[in-house]
Design a protein around this motif. Structure first.
Motif, PDB file in Angstrom:
ATOM      1  N   VAL A  31       1.156  -1.855   0.032  1.00 51.68           N
ATOM      2  CA  VAL A  31      -0.218  -0.122   0.022  1.00 51.68           C
ATOM      3  C   VAL A  31       0.807   1.457  -0.136  1.00 51.68           C
ATOM      4  CG1 VAL A  31      -1.635   1.587   0.948  1.00 51.68           C
ATOM      5  CG2 VAL A  31      -1.605  -0.654   0.983  1.00 51.68           C
ATOM      6  N   ALA A  32       1.335   1.578   1.122  1.00 49.71           N
ATOM      7  CA  ALA A  32       2.884   2.305   1.028  1.00 49.71           C
ATOM      8  C   ALA A  32       3.942   2.676  -0.828  1.00 49.71           C
ATOM      9  CB  ALA A  32       3.810   2.015   1.724  1.00 49.71           C
ATOM     10  N   GLU A  33       4.128   1.478  -1.550  1.00 53.52           N
ATOM     11  CA  GLU A  33       4.526   1.899  -1.821  1.00 53.52           C
ATOM     12  C   GLU A  33       3.706   2.187  -3.429  1.00 53.52           C
ATOM     13  OE1 GLU A  33       6.470  -0.724  -5.682  1.00 53.52           O
ATOM     14  OE2 GLU A  33       6.240  -1.911  -3.836  1.00 53.52           O
ATOM     15  N   ALA A  34       2.504   1.790  -2.956  1.00 54.77           N
ATOM     16  CA  ALA A  34       0.942   1.620  -4.514  1.00 54.77           C
ATOM     17  C   ALA A  34       0.751   3.516  -3.851  1.00 54.77           C
ATOM     18  CB  ALA A  34       0.627   1.178  -4.251  1.00 54.77           C
ATOM     19  N   THR A  35       0.526   3.824  -3.455  1.00 49.08           N
ATOM     20  CA  THR A  35       0.081   5.380  -2.825  1.00 49.08           C
ATOM     21  C   THR A  35       1.385   6.587  -2.566  1.00 49.08           C
ATOM     22  OG1 THR A  35      -0.131   4.714  -0.162  1.00 49.08           O
ATOM     23  CG2 THR A  35      -1.879   4.150  -1.789  1.00 49.08           C
ATOM     24  N   HIS A  36       1.986   6.515  -2.640  1.00 48.57           N
ATOM     25  CA  HIS A  36       3.332   6.615  -2.536  1.00 48.57           C
ATOM     26  C   HIS A  36       3.628   7.548  -0.693  1.00 48.57           C
ATOM     27  CE1 HIS A  36       5.228   6.364  -5.979  1.00 48.57           C
ATOM     28  NE2 HIS A  36       3.303   6.583  -6.609  1.00 48.57           N
ATOM     29  N   ILE A  37       2.506   6.700   0.330  1.00 49.40           N
ATOM     30  CA  ILE A  37       2.772   7.593   1.480  1.00 49.40           C
ATOM     31  C   ILE A  37       3.159   6.501   2.246  1.00 49.40           C
ATOM     32  CG2 ILE A  37       1.103   8.086   3.203  1.00 49.40           C
ATOM     33  CD1 ILE A  37      -1.138   7.999   1.840  1.00 49.40           C
ATOM     34  N   GLY A  38       4.751   7.527   3.244  1.00 49.92           N
ATOM     35  CA  GLY A  38       5.500   6.108   4.179  1.00 49.92           C
ATOM     36  C   GLY A  38       4.867   5.289   4.733  1.00 49.92           C
ATOM     37  N   LEU A  39       5.439   4.375   5.142  1.00 55.94           N
ATOM     38  CA  LEU A  39       5.146   3.135   5.274  1.00 55.94           C
ATOM     39  C   LEU A  39       4.827   3.331   7.376  1.00 55.94           C
ATOM     40  CD1 LEU A  39       4.823  -0.171   5.317  1.00 55.94           C
ATOM     41  CD2 LEU A  39       7.170  -0.458   5.902  1.00 55.94           C
ATOM     42  N   PRO A  40       5.084   3.975   7.450  1.00 55.68           N
ATOM     43  CA  PRO A  40       4.693   4.698   9.253  1.00 55.68           C
ATOM     44  C   PRO A  40       3.560   5.074   9.266  1.00 55.68           C
ATOM     45  CG  PRO A  40       6.942   4.175   9.062  1.00 55.68           C
ATOM     46  CD  PRO A  40       6.871   4.645   7.686  1.00 55.68           C
ATOM     47  N   THR A  41       2.916   5.798   8.447  1.00 52.28           N
ATOM     48  CA  THR A  41       1.740   6.495   8.061  1.00 52.28           C
ATOM     49  C   THR A  41       1.149   5.310   7.970  1.00 52.28           C
ATOM     50  OG1 THR A  41       3.324   8.605   7.869  1.00 52.28           O
ATOM     51  CG2 THR A  41       0.991   8.138   6.693  1.00 52.28           C
ATOM     52  N   VAL A  42       1.060   4.586   6.724  1.00 55.00           N
ATOM     53  CA  VAL A  42       0.086   3.490   5.679  1.00 55.00           C
ATOM     54  C   VAL A  42      -0.171   2.638   7.159  1.00 55.00           C
ATOM     55  CG1 VAL A  42       0.077   1.391   4.314  1.00 55.00           C
ATOM     56  CG2 VAL A  42       0.885   3.931   3.501  1.00 55.00           C
ATOM     57  N   SER A  43       1.069   2.193   7.630  1.00 57.28           N
ATOM     58  CA  SER A  43       0.839   1.197   9.134  1.00 57.28           C
ATOM     59  C   SER A  43      -0.016   1.560  10.613  1.00 57.28           C
ATOM     60  CB  SER A  43       2.026   1.058   9.560  1.00 57.28           C
ATOM     61  OG  SER A  43       2.495  -0.312   9.016  1.00 57.28           O
ATOM     62  N   LYS A  44      -0.014   2.787  10.416  1.00 60.01           N
ATOM     63  CA  LYS A  44      -0.938   3.559  11.834  1.00 60.01           C
ATOM     64  C   LYS A  44      -2.545   3.535  11.159  1.00 60.01           C
ATOM     65  CE  LYS A  44      -1.130   7.708  13.960  1.00 60.01           C
ATOM     66  NZ  LYS A  44      -0.767   9.370  13.935  1.00 60.01           N
ATOM     67  N   LEU A  45      -2.221   3.860   9.709  1.00 58.58           N
ATOM     68  CA  LEU A  45      -3.786   4.012   9.304  1.00 58.58           C
ATOM     69  C   LEU A  45      -4.504   2.780   8.842  1.00 58.58           C
ATOM     70  CD1 LEU A  45      -2.800   7.494   6.816  1.00 58.58           C
ATOM     71  CD2 LEU A  45      -4.525   7.460   8.669  1.00 58.58           C
ATOM     72  N   LEU A  46      -3.689   1.939   8.064  1.00 58.39           N
ATOM     73  CA  LEU A  46      -4.304   0.726   8.364  1.00 58.39           C
ATOM     74  C   LEU A  46      -4.489   0.303   9.753  1.00 58.39           C
ATOM     75  CD1 LEU A  46      -2.310  -1.085   5.542  1.00 58.39           C
ATOM     76  CD2 LEU A  46      -4.698  -0.124   5.378  1.00 58.39           C
ATOM     77  N   LYS A  47      -4.150   0.201  10.817  1.00 56.80           N
ATOM     78  CA  LYS A  47      -4.872   0.205  11.853  1.00 56.80           C
ATOM     79  C   LYS A  47      -5.861   0.390  12.598  1.00 56.80           C
ATOM     80  CE  LYS A  47      -0.105  -2.779  13.790  1.00 56.80           C
ATOM     81  NZ  LYS A  47       0.786  -1.669  12.771  1.00 56.80           N
TER      82      LYS A  47
END
Length: 152
Positions: A31-47
């Motif tokens: 998701v981070a790669e596909a959206t160009h959003i940082g992995l820590p932010t993606v992980s936080k938001l997915l949770k």
């Protein structure tokens, strides 16, 4: 100015990506790669989205995240509620007002009408539309992989 937070904007981008392939399980890194959003932010938001019931997670080597419902059934209002809390344009527009002048205020009732109109508009927009699907187009049903849900 009325504006959603950057995290809510990112959360909507993440959900739109998941909506593009709702049957697929996505890792946070994908998701981070596909959206160009940082992995820590993606992980936080997915949770956060998982806790709110908008996405589900499946553990294991073939696990990941996917939408909990078809994109056409998830409303913009529900997304904002999950990421920002219940929408209220003014203090007295929310369900739990703590405004000290509400009983004597001449404009509160009108702001409540505006708030209700905005809420209706947000309820009328689906994640499918936010993701670019034309209005009224049906989307896929919930895949069988969603029956194997585990909560993190």
């Amino acid at each position: 100015m009325l504006r959603i937070s950057k995290l809510t904007d990112y959360g909507t981008v993440i959900l739109a990506r998941l909506a593009g392939q709702p049957e697929r399980l996505w890792t946070a890194a994908e998701v981070a790669e596909a959206t160009h959003i940082g992995l820590p932010t993606v992980s936080k938001l997915l949770k956060k989205l998982q806790r709110s019931g908008l996405v589900i997670s499946t553990r294991g080597s073939h696990g990941g995240y996917q939408l909990a419902q078809p994109p056409g059934e998830i409303t913009a209002a529900r997304i904002l509620d999950a990421l920002e809390g219940p929408f209220a344009i003014t203090e007295c527009s929310g369900s739990h007002s703590t405004c000290g002048i509400e009983s004597k205020c001449a404009v509160g009732h009108t702001w409540q009408k505006v708030n209700a109109a905005i809420r209706r508009a947000l309820t009328d927009i689906s994640l499918a539309e936010l993701a670019g699907a034309p209005r009224g187009v049906t989307t896929t049903t919930v895949p069988l992989t969603r029956l194997r849900v585990s909560h993190e």
